[in-house]
Design a protein around this motif. Structure first.
Motif, PDB file in Angstrom:
ATOM      1  N   SER A  44       0.756  -1.141  -0.002  1.00  0.00           N
ATOM      2  CA  SER A  44      -0.040  -0.048   0.016  1.00  0.00           C
ATOM      3  C   SER A  44       0.799   1.130   0.073  1.00  0.00           C
ATOM      4  CB  SER A  44      -0.831   0.120   1.094  1.00  0.00           C
ATOM      5  OG  SER A  44      -0.220   0.001   2.410  1.00  0.00           O
ATOM      6  N   TRP A  45       0.416   2.277  -0.582  1.00  0.00           N
ATOM      7  CA  TRP A  45       1.082   3.595  -0.494  1.00  0.00           C
ATOM      8  C   TRP A  45      -0.004   4.578  -0.516  1.00  0.00           C
ATOM      9  CZ3 TRP A  45       0.338   0.579  -4.779  1.00  0.00           C
ATOM     10  CH2 TRP A  45      -0.132   1.130  -5.961  1.00  0.00           C
ATOM     11  N   ASN A  46       0.540   5.814  -0.343  1.00  0.00           N
ATOM     12  CA  ASN A  46      -0.209   7.058  -0.263  1.00  0.00           C
ATOM     13  C   ASN A  46      -0.871   7.300  -1.720  1.00  0.00           C
ATOM     14  OD1 ASN A  46      -1.624   9.579   0.089  1.00  0.00           O
ATOM     15  ND2 ASN A  46       0.112  10.579   0.484  1.00  0.00           N
ATOM     16  N   LYS A  47      -2.166   6.967  -1.753  1.00  0.00           N
ATOM     17  CA  LYS A  47      -2.634   7.089  -3.245  1.00  0.00           C
ATOM     18  C   LYS A  47      -2.934   8.531  -3.532  1.00  0.00           C
ATOM     19  CE  LYS A  47      -3.211   2.584  -3.716  1.00  0.00           C
ATOM     20  NZ  LYS A  47      -3.007   2.004  -2.560  1.00  0.00           N
ATOM     21  N   ASP A  48      -2.895   9.501  -2.633  1.00  0.00           N
ATOM     22  CA  ASP A  48      -3.320  10.803  -2.876  1.00  0.00           C
ATOM     23  C   ASP A  48      -1.937  11.534  -3.473  1.00  0.00           C
ATOM     24  OD1 ASP A  48      -5.859  10.826  -2.076  1.00  0.00           O
ATOM     25  OD2 ASP A  48      -5.412  11.079   0.139  1.00  0.00           O
ATOM     26  N   ALA A  49      -0.573  10.935  -3.356  1.00  0.00           N
ATOM     27  CA  ALA A  49       0.414  11.449  -3.723  1.00  0.00           C
ATOM     28  C   ALA A  49       0.973  11.063  -5.008  1.00  0.00           C
ATOM     29  CB  ALA A  49       1.817  11.040  -2.824  1.00  0.00           C
ATOM     30  N   GLN A 108       4.674  17.244  -5.640  1.00  0.00           N
ATOM     31  CA  GLN A 108       4.686  17.191  -4.142  1.00  0.00           C
ATOM     32  C   GLN A 108       5.463  15.910  -3.837  1.00  0.00           C
ATOM     33  OE1 GLN A 108       0.334  16.195  -3.797  1.00  0.00           O
ATOM     34  NE2 GLN A 108       1.157  14.986  -1.994  1.00  0.00           N
ATOM     35  N   THR A 109       5.917  15.307  -2.671  1.00  0.00           N
ATOM     36  CA  THR A 109       6.815  14.112  -2.419  1.00  0.00           C
ATOM     37  C   THR A 109       6.002  13.038  -3.167  1.00  0.00           C
ATOM     38  OG1 THR A 109       7.660  14.934  -0.511  1.00  0.00           O
ATOM     39  CG2 THR A 109       7.550  12.664  -0.617  1.00  0.00           C
ATOM     40  N   PRO A 110       6.494  12.129  -3.867  1.00  0.00           N
ATOM     41  CA  PRO A 110       5.761  11.011  -4.450  1.00  0.00           C
ATOM     42  C   PRO A 110       5.275   9.954  -3.291  1.00  0.00           C
ATOM     43  CG  PRO A 110       8.187  10.625  -5.265  1.00  0.00           C
ATOM     44  CD  PRO A 110       7.978  12.016  -4.411  1.00  0.00           C
ATOM     45  N   GLY A 111       4.483   9.208  -3.547  1.00  0.00           N
ATOM     46  CA  GLY A 111       3.850   8.170  -2.488  1.00  0.00           C
ATOM     47  C   GLY A 111       4.534   6.960  -3.279  1.00  0.00           C
ATOM     48  N   LEU A 112       4.829   6.619  -4.340  1.00  0.00           N
ATOM     49  CA  LEU A 112       5.147   5.470  -5.104  1.00  0.00           C
ATOM     50  C   LEU A 112       6.205   5.891  -6.348  1.00  0.00           C
ATOM     51  CD1 LEU A 112       4.965   2.313  -5.665  1.00  0.00           C
ATOM     52  CD2 LEU A 112       3.138   2.649  -7.295  1.00  0.00           C
ATOM     53  N   VAL A 113       7.175   5.100  -6.100  1.00  0.00           N
ATOM     54  CA  VAL A 113       8.156   5.264  -7.132  1.00  0.00           C
ATOM     55  C   VAL A 113       8.697   3.908  -7.715  1.00  0.00           C
ATOM     56  CG1 VAL A 113      10.753   6.150  -7.767  1.00  0.00           C
ATOM     57  CG2 VAL A 113       9.201   7.308  -6.066  1.00  0.00           C
ATOM     58  N   GLN A 133      16.361  13.526  -3.288  1.00  0.00           N
ATOM     59  CA  GLN A 133      16.060  15.066  -3.244  1.00  0.00           C
ATOM     60  C   GLN A 133      14.500  15.056  -3.070  1.00  0.00           C
ATOM     61  OE1 GLN A 133      17.724  17.400  -6.310  1.00  0.00           O
ATOM     62  NE2 GLN A 133      19.865  16.856  -5.651  1.00  0.00           N
ATOM     63  N   ILE A 134      13.716  14.048  -3.731  1.00  0.00           N
ATOM     64  CA  ILE A 134      12.059  14.295  -3.719  1.00  0.00           C
ATOM     65  C   ILE A 134      11.591  13.077  -3.000  1.00  0.00           C
ATOM     66  CG2 ILE A 134      12.594  15.295  -6.083  1.00  0.00           C
ATOM     67  CD1 ILE A 134      11.424  12.535  -7.061  1.00  0.00           C
TER      68      ILE A 134
END
Length: 379
Positions: A44-49, A108-113, A133-134
């Motif tokens: 799971s990850w932040n789906k809003d990011a 903004q900071t990514p939730g998933l990379v 950096q991000i």
């Protein structure tokens, strides 16, 4: 030729390689892509990011996650075109942002990379420094590659720039890398372009991270430099220019000519620009720089000379279809009487292709490893 990429929730994507021709039969995705998408079912990850995807060669990852509107970072114009073509084939709308490898991050900071490992350690280091950096400590970061391409030294790069790193078991000869951003680890500076002096000259050649043979002069280019034509007027194109060394010397040896540097890599074109700006600043008006898939949309009958040191691979696959497209495009772009000069390994037998396409070809020079061929557009 289309291939079917399976999706974990059922369904498939039709994926093909790019550029033309599409009949070469090479698959447009690999097991590492499938492994990566399937693995997301376990996390799971932040789906809003934002979702960020790096180095997606032909769009498999972006299209599988298109409902998340992913941001794509790629250094390849061909990969951008492949993503667009495959989205159209699958009737999917591309609503996410597309960044080149040199563009700044403004979201903004990514939730998933998600990352497909690049071909070179230099680009891997650059991109991991960028991610340092991000990314935040809660960002889910998974990379994927063929198992044989993930070494202990590879994992040390992740640990150096990101933080704690582990790998998965192998599946279909692919492996995943999981790395968690260490909040106490400072962000890294992006590596600067590498510069080295071109032997026998006062010129310095500049190389961003994704340039072929970035640490020294490519031996094929070295041979071509010994035989470059001089004192030609008109328009010269350095096709597949890399760091721009051939085009730079063409500018120096042909002071009445204009030179266009063309490559599908954004970092290559940026490197060529640096090379010209630092070495021939007063001649910069004679140079232009284009990121392109070969010579797409370039005006016909618009060049007198094209110099080409063609690649014989696309990503990890050995293939000659890119060289063939370069030759076909060159014939279309050259004026009548214009010349295509090609340097290549002798065993590639490009003389056969040039003779079939142009109706003529001559050997300018050869040694035990390389040959320089010239073809003239006669009509």
């Amino acid at each position: 030729m289309n291939h079917l990429f399976p999706l974990p929730q059922g369904g498939e994507l039709l994926l093909r390689r790019y550029p033309r021709p599409a009949q070469h039969g090479l698959q447009a995705w690999e097991a590492a892509d499938e492994y990566l998408i399937n693995e997301l079912e376990n996390h799971s990850w932040n789906k809003d990011a934002p979702v960020l995807i790096l180095n997606d060669a032909f769009g498999a990852l972006n299209l599988a996650l298109h409902h998340h509107q992913p941001i794509s970072i790629n250094d390849s114009r061909i990969s951008e075109l492949a993503l667009a073509a495959n989205a159209q084939d699958n009737e999917l709308e591309l609503s996410g942002q597309s960044l080149t490898s040199l563009d700044p991050w403004t979201a903004q900071t990514p939730g998933l990379v998600l990352m497909k490992l690049p071909r070179t350690n230099a680009l891997l280091e650059y991109q991991l420094a960028y991610l340092s950096q991000i990314m935040g400590p809660d960002t889910l970061f998974i990379a994927a590659a063929k198992a044989k391409d993930i070494h202990g030294s590879t994992l040390k790069f992740f640990e150096r720039y990101i933080g704690d790193t582990k790998t998965s078991l192998a599946w279909k000869k692919a492996r995943l890398v999981f790395s968690k951003r260490d909040a106490d680890k400072p962000a890294s500076e992006l590596p600067l372009p590498l510069a080295w002096q071109l032997e026998g000259t006062d010129f310095s050649i500049y190389n961003h991270a994704n340039v072929f043979s970035r640490a020294n002069l490519d031996i094929g280019a070295r041979f071509m430099l010994e035989h470059l034509p001089s004192n030609r007027p008109g328009h010269i194109i350095d096709l597949g220019c890399g760091n721009g060394v051939l085009g730079l010397m063409a500018m120096a040896q042909n002071p009445e000519a204009t030179v266009t540097f063309v490559d599908e890599s954004y970092m290559s074109i940026a490197s060529a620009e640096l090379t010209v700006q630092h070495n021939l600043p007063s001649d910069s008006a004679r140079a232009s720089f284009v990121v392109n898939n070969c010579l797409d949309e370039v005006a016909v009958n618009s060049a007198e000379l094209i110099l080409c040191n063609p690649p014989f691979h696309q990503k990890q696959a050995i293939t000659d279809h890119i060289a063939w497209q370069m030759f076909v495009d060159a014939k279309r772009i050259l004026n009548s009487g214009g010349e295509l000069w090609v340097v290549a390994n002798r065993h590639l037998d490009y003389h056969i292709k040039l003779k079939r396409l142009f109706g003529n070809q001559t050997v300018v020079a050869s040694n035990h490893k390389f040959v320089i061929l010239k073809a003239i557009k006669t009509s």
